[in-house]
Design a protein around this motif. Structure first.
Motif, short mmCIF file in Angstrom:
data_model
loop_
_atom_site.label_atom_id
_atom_site.label_comp_id
_atom_site.label_asym_id
_atom_site.label_seq_id
_atom_site.Cartn_x
_atom_site.Cartn_y
_atom_site.Cartn_z
N LEU A 156 13.75 12.64 -31.79
CA LEU A 156 12.72 11.80 -32.40
C LEU A 156 11.56 12.63 -32.94
CD1 LEU A 156 12.54 8.88 -29.81
CD2 LEU A 156 13.90 9.04 -31.91
N LEU A 157 10.99 12.16 -34.06
CA LEU A 157 9.89 12.89 -34.69
C LEU A 157 8.57 12.15 -34.63
CD1 LEU A 157 11.89 14.21 -37.74
CD2 LEU A 157 10.77 15.60 -35.99
N ASN A 158 8.61 10.90 -34.22
CA ASN A 158 7.36 10.12 -34.19
C ASN A 158 6.88 9.84 -32.79
OD1 ASN A 158 6.24 9.45 -36.86
ND2 ASN A 158 8.32 8.73 -37.27
N GLY A 159 7.19 10.72 -31.86
CA GLY A 159 6.71 10.52 -30.49
C GLY A 159 7.82 10.01 -29.59
N PRO A 160 7.49 9.87 -28.30
CA PRO A 160 8.51 9.58 -27.30
C PRO A 160 9.04 8.15 -27.41
CG PRO A 160 6.34 9.46 -26.31
CD PRO A 160 6.14 9.95 -27.72
N TYR A 183 2.82 16.71 -26.37
CA TYR A 183 1.51 16.04 -26.24
C TYR A 183 0.55 16.89 -25.42
CZ TYR A 183 -1.85 12.49 -24.61
OH TYR A 183 -2.98 11.79 -24.30
N LEU A 192 -4.03 17.21 -31.56
CA LEU A 192 -3.23 15.99 -31.45
C LEU A 192 -3.07 15.28 -32.79
CD1 LEU A 192 -4.26 14.38 -28.03
CD2 LEU A 192 -2.01 15.22 -28.72
N ILE A 195 0.33 14.96 -34.64
CA ILE A 195 1.38 13.98 -34.36
C ILE A 195 0.88 12.54 -34.43
CG2 ILE A 195 2.87 15.53 -33.02
CD1 ILE A 195 1.64 14.32 -30.47
N ARG A 196 -0.32 12.38 -34.90
CA ARG A 196 -0.88 11.04 -35.01
C ARG A 196 -0.37 10.37 -36.29
NH1 ARG A 196 -6.23 8.08 -33.21
NH2 ARG A 196 -5.19 6.10 -33.49
N LYS A 197 -0.12 11.16 -37.30
CA LYS A 197 0.36 10.58 -38.57
C LYS A 197 1.86 10.32 -38.51
CE LYS A 197 0.99 15.04 -40.89
NZ LYS A 197 0.85 15.90 -39.71
N ILE A 198 2.28 9.40 -39.36
CA ILE A 198 3.71 9.04 -39.38
C ILE A 198 4.53 10.17 -39.98
CG2 ILE A 198 5.42 7.47 -40.39
CD1 ILE A 198 3.31 5.27 -40.21
N TRP A 199 5.60 10.48 -39.28
CA TRP A 199 6.54 11.47 -39.76
C TRP A 199 7.56 10.73 -40.61
CZ3 TRP A 199 6.07 16.15 -36.53
CH2 TRP A 199 6.66 17.26 -37.14
N ASP A 200 7.54 10.98 -41.92
CA ASP A 200 8.41 10.21 -42.81
C ASP A 200 9.88 10.56 -42.56
OD1 ASP A 200 6.41 8.79 -44.02
OD2 ASP A 200 6.03 10.34 -45.53
N LEU A 201 10.71 9.69 -43.09
CA LEU A 201 12.16 9.87 -43.04
C LEU A 201 12.50 11.31 -43.43
CD1 LEU A 201 14.63 8.07 -42.56
CD2 LEU A 201 14.67 7.63 -45.02
N ARG A 202 13.32 11.93 -42.63
CA ARG A 202 13.57 13.36 -42.81
C ARG A 202 14.75 13.62 -43.74
NH1 ARG A 202 12.54 18.25 -40.04
NH2 ARG A 202 14.37 19.59 -40.12
N GLN B 130 10.79 4.97 -38.77
CA GLN B 130 11.34 5.27 -40.10
C GLN B 130 12.28 4.15 -40.56
OE1 GLN B 130 12.90 8.90 -38.62
NE2 GLN B 130 11.16 10.14 -39.28
N LYS B 177 1.82 3.23 -35.48
CA LYS B 177 2.71 3.74 -36.54
C LYS B 177 3.70 2.66 -36.97
CE LYS B 177 2.80 8.67 -35.21
NZ LYS B 177 3.69 9.83 -34.94
#
Lengths: 222, 309
Positions: A156-160, A183, A192, A195-202, B130, B177
């Motif tokens: 996962l890229l957007n947190g746990p 974290y 911090l 990782i607060r911003k959204i990690w877009d589709l990879r 996503q 998010k």
């Protein structure tokens, strides 16, 4: 390094059925560090195969890695006679090594003595831990030097996920949650926001196989 | 304001919403979904269809959602990120819309190592955040490659959160998010211990999303222990488990089972009462996991009947 384990002896004997004269391959790189293809393990394998009626003609032991074309050529140069006499080769190194031997010495079959597992660290001998998935687009500068793609079982890229409790992973309660580690580390670094911003589709296309790197001319570091 | 679904309408109208879950069959029996829907459709506002929970294969969630519509109820279709890549997700969303599904709920999905098919190759092309972005993107009229769609799907998007998961700050950011990716409603993991949920809601309230508190009625201490051990994100306090045990003490067989189940219903009713008084909780989501008969009883005894029209 590439972490690997020896296959079960039964499976090795099965693949060598019908072949009598064997040459063993090992190297002083990953294969030795994983205790599958160092000199000691080549000796153990010789003893074992001999006790099952095989004849081990000798070893090819490459200083460095079998994956290194030049080192490999130097190591086999004065052993061609032995290699021609053999019925089969047994490669006590990673899957790359077995394919290098196959391509370089196609007259005989090269068999894998190991199961190649992952790219990992070795904090002490016999202990190997996966750290990198070779995803082709490193994110460690944003995640405090801890790889979520590899160390989170879901990558996962957007947190746990919602299964992370008390700093442990839902898959294995003994295992630290990679996102808890990220974290804690980023908090200590005051980063911090990473990782607060959204990690877009990879874009996973850098993982599409088979991959290659061909550095030409002066492109390196230019 | 124009609403797409009844669930959305009720939430935006400020009604206290009740949804319940139907687990799809481990096989091709379409009657099971219809029977379970019939059993509870007068007692809830929408019926959730789960998506291969814990990686245990069950009937496709869009097909089951369609069966819910046929049975005369409104479905909330779950979509797990675990088993799909983006090609399959886009395809599934077109199909879901064509089948009449409008409420979607995205989850990352329990790791399949915890289920019955641990040998499966993992996908995880994207996470739930996503996935929401992909759904929202399609709703804008093109696919991820920018190609214009032949028919633009519209959905009311939701997701989940687990107030017991750690670290809490990061988990609340994840809710944010999800909201920023299009999620308008959330349902939670099963609530047992209240104070942690209250603490979590303090962080969620400013986000302005609708929250349905999860309720799983316990049949007895064995089920509670199993869930604590095997279901990710579940935290049932030990005193609640001893309470179930005490309810059955001195009894045997059916009488014991019934006494413990009755106590489980009491606990669930107390939980519903407690979450109703938390500011920012807009409804409940009952996950009966195979004990669907309890849903009408719970809703009725919680004083949540009749459901609004």
């Amino acid at each position: 390094m590439i972490a690997m384990e020896l296959k079960p002896i039964k499976e090795i004997l099965q693949m060598l059925e019908g072949y009598e004269k064997i040459v063993l391959f090992g190297d002083s790189g990953c294969a030795q560090m994983c205790d599958v293809g160092g000199i000691l393990q080549l000796e153990d394998m010789e003893e074992l195969l001999s006790s099952h009626g095989k004849i081990v003609l000798g070893y090819v032991f490459v200083e460095g890695g079998i994956c290194d074309g030049n080192a490999f050529k130097l190591s086999v140069a004065n052993k061609m006679h032995m290699l021609e006499e053999a019925d089969a080769y047994l490669v006590q190194a990673c899957g790359v090594a077995t394919q290098v031997v196959t391509e370089a010495l196609p007259a005989k079959e090269a068999f894998p003595a190991t199961n190649t597992q992952f790219l990992g660290s070795m904090p002490e001998r016999f202990m190997h831990y996966e750290k990198c998935s070779m995803c082709g687009d490193c994110v460690l500068h944003l995640t405090g030097g801890i790889c979520p793609i590899t160390r989170c079982p879901k990558g996962l890229l957007n947190g746990p996920c919602g299964g992370a409790m008390n700093g442990k992973c839902e898959v294995n309660p003994e295992q630290d949650c990679a996102w808890q580690l990220i974290y804690d580390r980023l908090k200590a670094l005051g980063k911090l926001d990473n990782i607060r911003k959204i990690w877009d589709l990879r874009d996973w296309s850098p993982t599409h196989k088979p991959r290659k790197i061909e550095v030409t001319g002066d492109s390196m570091m230019s | 304001m124009l609403t797409l679904t009844r669930l959305q309408e009720l939430l935006e109208r400020g009604e206290f919403v009740v949804t319940a879950e139907v687990g799809p069959p481990h096989g091709s029996d379409s009657r099971m979904v219809i029977t379970k829907t019939d059993l509870m459709k007068e007692h809830c506002d929408a019926i959730n269809i789960t998506d291969n929970v814990r990686g245990i294969p069950t009937m496709d969630s869009s097909v089951c959602s369609h069966l819910v519509i046929q049975a005369g109820a409104e479905p909330v279709m779950h979509i797990s990120a675990r088993d799909r890549n983006r090609i399959q997700l886009e395809s599934a969303l077109y199909g879901a819309h064509a089948l009449g599904v409008r409420n979607l709920l995205f989850v990352t999905g329990d790791h399949s190592l915890l289920g019955t098919h641990p040998e499966a190759k993992l996908v995880y092309d994207f996470d739930s955040i996503q996935a929401l972005q992909i759904a929202r993107h399609l709703m804008s009229g093109t696919d991820l490659s920018g190609q214009k769609l032949e028919g633009i799907p519209e959905f009311y998007l939701g997701s989940t959160f687990n107030p017991y998961a750690d670290p809490i700050e990061l988990q609340i950011w994840r809710v944010e998010k999800k909201r920023d990716s299009g999620a308008r409603f959330f349902q939670t993991q099963a609530i047992y211990e209240i104070s942690r949920f209250e603490e979590f809601m303090d962080g969620v309230r400013p986000l302005g999303v609708h929250v349905l508190a999860g309720v799983i009625p316990l049949k007895g201490p064995k089920m509670a222990r199993f869930m604590n051990r095997r279901i990710p994100g579940i935290a049932i306090p030990e005193e609640m488990i001893s309470r179930l045990e005490r309810a059955g003490s001195g009894l045997t067989g059916d009488a014991r089972r019934k006494a413990m189940k009755d106590e489980g219903v009491e606990i669930a009713l107390e939980t519903i009462e407690a979450v109703r008084s938390i500011n920012g909780v807009n409804g409940i989501h009952i996950m009966a996991v195979g004990w669907e008969e309890v849903v009408p009883e719970l809703v009725e005894r919680a004083g949540l009947l009749p459901r609004p029209r």
